[in-house]
Scaffold this motif. Structure first.
Motif, PDB file in Angstrom:
ATOM      1  N   MET A   1       0.848  -1.190   0.000  1.00 12.94           N
ATOM      2  CA  MET A   1       0.000   0.000   0.000  1.00 12.94           C
ATOM      3  C   MET A   1       0.887   1.246   0.000  1.00 12.94           C
ATOM      4  O   MET A   1       1.874   1.328   0.711  1.00 12.94           O
ATOM      5  N   ASP A   2       0.527   2.196  -0.815  1.00  9.88           N
ATOM      6  CA  ASP A   2       1.281   3.441  -0.912  1.00  9.88           C
ATOM      7  C   ASP A   2       1.014   4.309   0.316  1.00  9.88           C
ATOM      8  O   ASP A   2      -0.026   4.224   0.940  1.00  9.88           O
ATOM      9  N   GLY A   3       1.973   5.194   0.612  1.00  6.67           N
ATOM     10  CA  GLY A   3       1.811   6.110   1.724  1.00  6.67           C
ATOM     11  C   GLY A   3       0.953   7.297   1.338  1.00  6.67           C
ATOM     12  O   GLY A   3       0.603   7.491   0.173  1.00  6.67           O
ATOM     13  N   TRP A   4       0.609   8.077   2.324  1.00  5.22           N
ATOM     14  CA  TRP A   4      -0.195   9.276   2.124  1.00  5.22           C
ATOM     15  C   TRP A   4       0.653  10.493   2.473  1.00  5.22           C
ATOM     16  O   TRP A   4       1.405  10.463   3.444  1.00  5.22           O
ATOM     17  N   GLU A  31      -8.417  10.200  -5.161  1.00  6.46           N
ATOM     18  CA  GLU A  31      -8.615   9.642  -3.837  1.00  6.46           C
ATOM     19  C   GLU A  31      -7.923  10.536  -2.801  1.00  6.46           C
ATOM     20  O   GLU A  31      -6.798  10.983  -3.026  1.00  6.46           O
ATOM     21  N   LYS A  33      -7.908  11.643   1.739  1.00  2.00           N
ATOM     22  CA  LYS A  33      -8.397  11.500   3.114  1.00  2.00           C
ATOM     23  C   LYS A  33      -8.317  12.870   3.760  1.00  2.00           C
ATOM     24  O   LYS A  33      -7.476  13.682   3.394  1.00  2.00           O
ATOM     25  N   LEU A  41      -3.203  12.909   0.224  1.00  2.00           N
ATOM     26  CA  LEU A  41      -3.340  12.240  -1.064  1.00  2.00           C
ATOM     27  C   LEU A  41      -2.400  11.049  -1.093  1.00  2.00           C
ATOM     28  O   LEU A  41      -1.303  11.094  -0.528  1.00  2.00           O
ATOM     29  N   ARG A  42      -2.832   9.992  -1.784  1.00  2.00           N
ATOM     30  CA  ARG A  42      -1.989   8.806  -1.918  1.00  2.00           C
ATOM     31  C   ARG A  42      -0.770   9.174  -2.762  1.00  2.00           C
ATOM     32  O   ARG A  42      -0.901   9.699  -3.855  1.00  2.00           O
ATOM     33  N   ASP A  43       0.407   8.893  -2.225  1.00  2.11           N
ATOM     34  CA  ASP A  43       1.664   9.238  -2.895  1.00  2.11           C
ATOM     35  C   ASP A  43       2.005   8.152  -3.907  1.00  2.11           C
ATOM     36  O   ASP A  43       2.752   7.215  -3.615  1.00  2.11           O
ATOM     37  N   SER A  44       1.423   8.283  -5.111  1.00  2.00           N
ATOM     38  CA  SER A  44       1.678   7.274  -6.140  1.00  2.00           C
ATOM     39  C   SER A  44       1.408   7.841  -7.528  1.00  2.00           C
ATOM     40  O   SER A  44       0.671   8.811  -7.686  1.00  2.00           O
ATOM     41  N   THR A  47      -2.272   7.908  -8.491  1.00  2.00           N
ATOM     42  CA  THR A  47      -3.038   9.109  -8.139  1.00  2.00           C
ATOM     43  C   THR A  47      -2.931  10.125  -9.273  1.00  2.00           C
ATOM     44  O   THR A  47      -3.914  10.749  -9.662  1.00  2.00           O
TER      45      THR A  47
END
Length: 120
Positions: A1-4, A31, A33, A41-44, A47
């Motif tokens: 799972m990627d970090g935020w 996406e 939170k 934001l998802r660091d990917s 995204t």
């Protein structure tokens, strides 16, 4: 799972304006939170790919870059491959600018719709 990561970090890392990210969040195009009043934001790359109309922050002015290209073009020492590479780079920049214009037009339309009959 990627970090935020928070919105500011994401904007800096990927060269995207914070206002564009906020628009994408409001439209639920990416996406996110919300924790303790901060958007994460998802660091990917996923995204990034989920909302392809991100505005990129460019360090060089396209007008200056085009000027450099045309100043160098008459020089007989420049190969066709170099000119072709410059042309492709400028065409890619032109596509990005057209996307930005389209996004801004959409924003203007949304703001005008929000104002509705409030015009004078």
């Amino acid at each position: 799972m990627d970090g935020w990561i928070d919105l500011t970090e994401f904007a800096t890392k990927y060269g995207i304006s914070s206002s564009t990210l906020r628009r994408r969040i409001r439209s639920r195009a990416i996406e996110f939170k919300l924790e303790k009043g901060k958007y994460l934001l998802r660091d990917s790359q996923q995204t990034m790919d989920s909302a392809p109309l991100f505005s990129r922050i460019h360090s060089g002015s396209p007008t200056v870059e085009a000027g450099r290209f045309f100043q160098s073009a008459p020089n007989s020492n420049i190969s066709g491959e170099e000119l072709s590479g410059d042309l492709e780079r400028l065409q890619a920049e032109n596509r990005k600018l057209r996307e930005q214009i389209s996004e801004l037009e959409t924003l203007v339309q949304a703001l005008e719709n929000r104002l509705g009959g409030a015009r004078v």
